[in-house]
Scaffold this active site. Structure first.
Site, PDB file in Angstrom:
ATOM      1  N   GLU A 192       0.817  -1.240  -0.127  1.00  0.00           N
ATOM      2  CA  GLU A 192       0.122  -0.077  -0.136  1.00  0.00           C
ATOM      3  C   GLU A 192       0.862   1.261  -0.084  1.00  0.00           C
ATOM      4  O   GLU A 192       0.874   2.099  -0.693  1.00  0.00           O
ATOM      5  CB  GLU A 192      -0.971  -0.102   1.317  1.00  0.00           C
ATOM      6  CG  GLU A 192      -1.858  -1.115   1.252  1.00  0.00           C
ATOM      7  CD  GLU A 192      -2.896  -1.235  -0.021  1.00  0.00           C
ATOM      8  OE1 GLU A 192      -3.030  -0.128  -0.613  1.00  0.00           O
ATOM      9  OE2 GLU A 192      -3.314  -2.340  -0.422  1.00  0.00           O
ATOM     10  N   HIS A 252       1.877   2.186  -3.615  1.00  0.00           N
ATOM     11  CA  HIS A 252       1.008   2.971  -4.200  1.00  0.00           C
ATOM     12  C   HIS A 252       1.096   4.508  -4.014  1.00  0.00           C
ATOM     13  O   HIS A 252       1.173   5.215  -4.918  1.00  0.00           O
ATOM     14  CB  HIS A 252      -0.360   2.756  -3.908  1.00  0.00           C
ATOM     15  CG  HIS A 252      -1.120   1.290  -4.260  1.00  0.00           C
ATOM     16  ND1 HIS A 252      -0.978   0.813  -5.668  1.00  0.00           N
ATOM     17  CD2 HIS A 252      -1.643   0.445  -3.473  1.00  0.00           C
ATOM     18  CE1 HIS A 252      -1.636  -0.050  -5.721  1.00  0.00           C
ATOM     19  NE2 HIS A 252      -1.854  -0.423  -4.843  1.00  0.00           N
TER      20      HIS A 252
END
Length: 262
Positions: free
Chosen positions: A129, A132
């Site tokens: 995550e 990203h």
């Protein structure tokens, strides 16, 4: 100005924006980023505050300390504008999910802890995550959307004769609720896998556990995942094969292993 002239103008404007905003991701993939880091950080913070108001927050101290420990080990390896302590919130939900937002915000759902069964597997997800954010995927998604909107708005205004300037400004606006939470495409997911794997290895977590994590994810999905071509995410088997290949490219000098326990 007639329709043909407006169409050419829309194309010229889009081309200008593309040239001005052309960038490369951490893996060398070409991107178009129209928004500043400050813009994205503000949008991320706003979305995070709204989520904290709408979702039930899990207050168990031990769980929060565990998730924070894993996150801190990862973020300590970041540099530049991403360095420093990230805000972490654990949400009380059966969702097997987590997310990271621009501006240093991370959310982890308690359902994930039933699938990511140790610190290395949790680091796989959180590192992914964070990947990203490091690769500006939210900015990239919003930029593509706004470029498309510019073209559509200019074309629709050609009949009325409205100046293109207003359409361009509207197309570049940030009035998209939860814009940074739009789903990512397969190229972005695969890129985040690589970035996250490198980050977790640098932080001292066992990268081989990333394979175990996605095997757990496959079992948790009960075989209900749609075919790869119909999904924005890589299939579990593709993801695992790609991770195994990337693991062989990692340095053979492991870092000091974190000690995060639940």
């Amino acid at each position: 100005m007639n329709y043909q002239q407006h169409t050419k103008l829309a194309g010229a404007l889009a081309a200008t924006l593309l040239l001005a905003a052309c960038s490369s991701s951490p893996t060398g993939r070409q991107q178009v980023l129209l928004f500043s880091e400050q813009d994205m950080s503000q949008l991320g913070a706003q979305s995070f505050e709204q989520l904290k108001q709408q979702e039930k927050i899990y207050t168990d101290p031990k769980t929060n300390q565990y998730v924070q420990c894993v996150t801190d080990a990862l973020t300590k390896k970041l540099s530049g504008n991403q360095a420093g302590k990230w805000e972490v919130v654990v949400f009380d939900s059966k969702q097997v999910n987590a997310f990271a937002l621009p501006g240093g915000k991370i959310g982890v759902y308690t359902g994930l802890l039933d699938v990511a069964v140790n610190q290395d597997q949790l680091a796989t997800v959180i590192g992914h995550e964070i990947g990203h954010v490091l690769a500006h995927h939210s900015n990239e998604r919003l930029s593509r959307s706004q470029l498309a909107n510019i073209g559509m708005q200019i074309s629709s205004m050609a009949i009325s004769g409205t100046e293109y300037h207003d359409a361009a400004m509207a197309g570049l606006g940030l009035g998209v609720q939860y814009g940074v939470l739009m789903p990512y495409g397969r190229a972005q997911e695969s890129e985040s896998d690589i970035i996250g794997l490198q980050l977790m290895a640098e932080a001292g977590f066992n990268p081989n556990e990333s394979v175990s994590l996605w095997k757990n994810m496959a079992r948790a999905s009960g075989g209900s995942q749609p075919p790869e071509l119909l999904s924005t995410h890589p299939s579990h088997s593709t993801r695992i094969d790609d991770l195994r290949a990337e693991i062989t490219r990692l340095p053979n000098t492991p870092a000091s292993k974190p000690n995060c326990t639940l």
